[in-house]
Design a protein around this motif. Structure first.
Motif, mmCIF file in Angstrom:
data_model
loop_
_atom_site.group_PDB
_atom_site.id
_atom_site.type_symbol
_atom_site.label_atom_id
_atom_site.label_comp_id
_atom_site.label_asym_id
_atom_site.label_seq_id
_atom_site.Cartn_x
_atom_site.Cartn_y
_atom_site.Cartn_z
ATOM 1 N N ALA A 207 0.827 -1.207 0.000
ATOM 2 C CA ALA A 207 0.000 0.000 0.000
ATOM 3 C C ALA A 207 0.861 1.257 0.000
ATOM 4 C CB ALA A 207 -0.923 -0.009 1.215
ATOM 5 N N LEU A 208 1.939 1.252 0.770
ATOM 6 C CA LEU A 208 2.833 2.407 0.820
ATOM 7 C C LEU A 208 3.720 2.488 -0.419
ATOM 8 C CD1 LEU A 208 3.887 2.179 4.580
ATOM 9 C CD2 LEU A 208 2.158 3.670 3.561
ATOM 10 N N ILE A 209 4.217 1.337 -0.878
ATOM 11 C CA ILE A 209 5.112 1.323 -2.036
ATOM 12 C C ILE A 209 4.380 1.777 -3.297
ATOM 13 C CG2 ILE A 209 6.440 -0.187 -3.569
ATOM 14 C CD1 ILE A 209 7.181 -1.818 -1.068
ATOM 15 N N GLN A 210 3.142 1.326 -3.484
ATOM 16 C CA GLN A 210 2.394 1.715 -4.677
ATOM 17 C C GLN A 210 2.078 3.201 -4.686
ATOM 18 O OE1 GLN A 210 1.812 -0.026 -7.432
ATOM 19 N NE2 GLN A 210 3.082 -1.575 -6.441
ATOM 20 N N ALA A 211 1.837 3.778 -3.513
ATOM 21 C CA ALA A 211 1.638 5.230 -3.445
ATOM 22 C C ALA A 211 2.909 5.961 -3.854
ATOM 23 C CB ALA A 211 1.218 5.634 -2.030
ATOM 24 N N TYR A 212 4.047 5.451 -3.405
ATOM 25 C CA TYR A 212 5.333 6.071 -3.757
ATOM 26 C C TYR A 212 5.629 5.912 -5.243
ATOM 27 C CZ TYR A 212 10.357 6.950 -3.872
ATOM 28 O OH TYR A 212 11.598 7.434 -4.185
ATOM 29 N N VAL A 213 5.351 4.731 -5.803
ATOM 30 C CA VAL A 213 5.624 4.486 -7.223
ATOM 31 C C VAL A 213 4.746 5.388 -8.098
ATOM 32 C CG1 VAL A 213 5.415 2.770 -9.067
ATOM 33 C CG2 VAL A 213 6.450 2.135 -6.891
ATOM 34 N N PHE A 214 3.478 5.495 -7.768
ATOM 35 C CA PHE A 214 2.557 6.341 -8.537
ATOM 36 C C PHE A 214 3.040 7.788 -8.533
ATOM 37 C CE2 PHE A 214 -1.136 8.889 -9.408
ATOM 38 C CZ PHE A 214 -1.911 8.138 -10.268
ATOM 39 N N THR A 215 3.370 8.302 -7.347
ATOM 40 C CA THR A 215 3.804 9.696 -7.233
ATOM 41 C C THR A 215 5.166 9.902 -7.892
ATOM 42 O OG1 THR A 215 2.643 9.747 -5.111
ATOM 43 C CG2 THR A 215 4.070 11.594 -5.616
ATOM 44 N N LEU A 216 6.059 8.924 -7.768
ATOM 45 C CA LEU A 216 7.375 9.053 -8.381
ATOM 46 C C LEU A 216 7.284 9.117 -9.901
ATOM 47 C CD1 LEU A 216 10.457 9.099 -7.996
ATOM 48 C CD2 LEU A 216 10.418 6.603 -8.101
ATOM 49 N N LEU A 217 6.414 8.310 -10.495
ATOM 50 C CA LEU A 217 6.251 8.351 -11.945
ATOM 51 C C LEU A 217 5.659 9.674 -12.401
ATOM 52 C CD1 LEU A 217 5.031 4.714 -12.654
ATOM 53 C CD2 LEU A 217 7.248 5.703 -13.178
ATOM 54 N N VAL A 218 4.686 10.194 -11.637
ATOM 55 C CA VAL A 218 4.145 11.523 -11.951
ATOM 56 C C VAL A 218 5.245 12.575 -11.850
ATOM 57 C CG1 VAL A 218 2.526 13.301 -11.203
ATOM 58 C CG2 VAL A 218 1.795 10.928 -11.268
ATOM 59 N N SER A 219 6.090 12.442 -10.828
ATOM 60 C CA SER A 219 7.207 13.378 -10.660
ATOM 61 C C SER A 219 8.180 13.287 -11.834
ATOM 62 C CB SER A 219 7.932 13.082 -9.343
ATOM 63 O OG SER A 219 9.046 13.930 -9.160
ATOM 64 N N LEU A 220 8.427 12.085 -12.334
ATOM 65 C CA LEU A 220 9.317 11.920 -13.489
ATOM 66 C C LEU A 220 8.714 12.540 -14.748
ATOM 67 C CD1 LEU A 220 10.597 8.250 -12.945
ATOM 68 C CD2 LEU A 220 11.897 10.366 -12.686
ATOM 69 N N TYR A 221 7.399 12.395 -14.928
ATOM 70 C CA TYR A 221 6.754 13.019 -16.080
ATOM 71 C C TYR A 221 6.898 14.541 -16.006
ATOM 72 C CZ TYR A 221 4.505 8.464 -16.759
ATOM 73 O OH TYR A 221 4.259 7.127 -16.959
#
Length: 226
Positions: A207-221
């Motif tokens: 649950a925590l990792i998926q939140a981080y992955v989603f936000t990190l990909l948005v940050s990369l975009y």
């Protein structure tokens, strides 16, 4: 009567009124406001976590990209708290709904891409055709790059939905098996209960990792377009 495995993912209703908006607003109430409360251990942990997240998400950005720090912090806290909300008994997980995840992914992706075309028009267009491409491959590469660009929000939403849904289904199946084995074999019950406990711990981490992955990909975009 057969049990419906996907019943926990059905949006709850009360008196014919969907309760999803109220459930989505619930995580906001779980975070104390530092400007209204005296600092305590909970506030200190919250501030330390926020600074750590900002350090990880903002270290790749230029000063213009760092203006999105508040939005990215809010996004990761919202997704993480909503994912954890689904771990409570008799609860509902909004992030298990593809429609909600698309509602988050598409505007963020569209905002990042439109910002890139406005600020870095030549660089954004150059992504559709790598340098040195043979003439015969130009139409095919342009089509492939266009499809890969438009599939980015779908990948964001489907990744989050699939991970949350798969984890909850495993918990549901193993939990049902543990209850069934209590009446059949007392020897196997502790084993399945141990597996269920370990899987529950894993789901908290997911649950925590998926939140981080989603936000990190948005940050990369956003980093690629600022």
């Amino acid at each position: 009567m057969n049990e419906n495995l996907f019943a926990p993912f059905t949006a709850p209703m009360m008196l014919g009124i969907p309760m999803t908006p109220l459930i989505i607003m619930l995580p906001i109430m779980l975070f104390p406001m530092p400007d209204r409360l005296i600092n305590n251990r909970l506030i200190s942990i919250q501030q330390w976590t926020t600074k750590l997240l900002l350090k990880q998400l903002m270290k790749m950005h230029n000063p213009k990209g760092q203006t999105w720090a508040l939005m990215l912090t809010t996004l990761i806290l919202f997704i993480a708290s909503t994912n954890l909300l689904g771990m409570l008994p008799y609860s509902f997980t909004p992030t298990a709904q593809l429609s909600m995840n698309l509602g988050m992914a598409i505007p963020l992706w569209a905002g990042a891409v439109s910002m890139g075309f406005r600020n870095k028009t030549k660089m954004s267009l150059a992504h559709f055709l790598p340098q040195g491409t043979p003439t015969l491959l130009i139409p095919m590469l342009v089509i492939i790059e266009t499809i890969s660009l438009f599939i980015q929000p779908m990948a964001l939403a489907v990744r989050l939905t699939a991970n949350i849904t798969a984890g909850h289904l495993l918990l549901h199946l193993i939990g049902s098996a543990t209850l069934a084995l209590t009446k059949i074999s007392l020897l196997m019950t502790p084993i399945t209960f141990t597996i269920l406990t370990l899987l529950t711990i894993l789901e908290f981490a997911v649950a925590l990792i998926q939140a981080y992955v989603f936000t990190l990909l948005v940050s990369l975009y956003m980093h690629d377009n600022t």
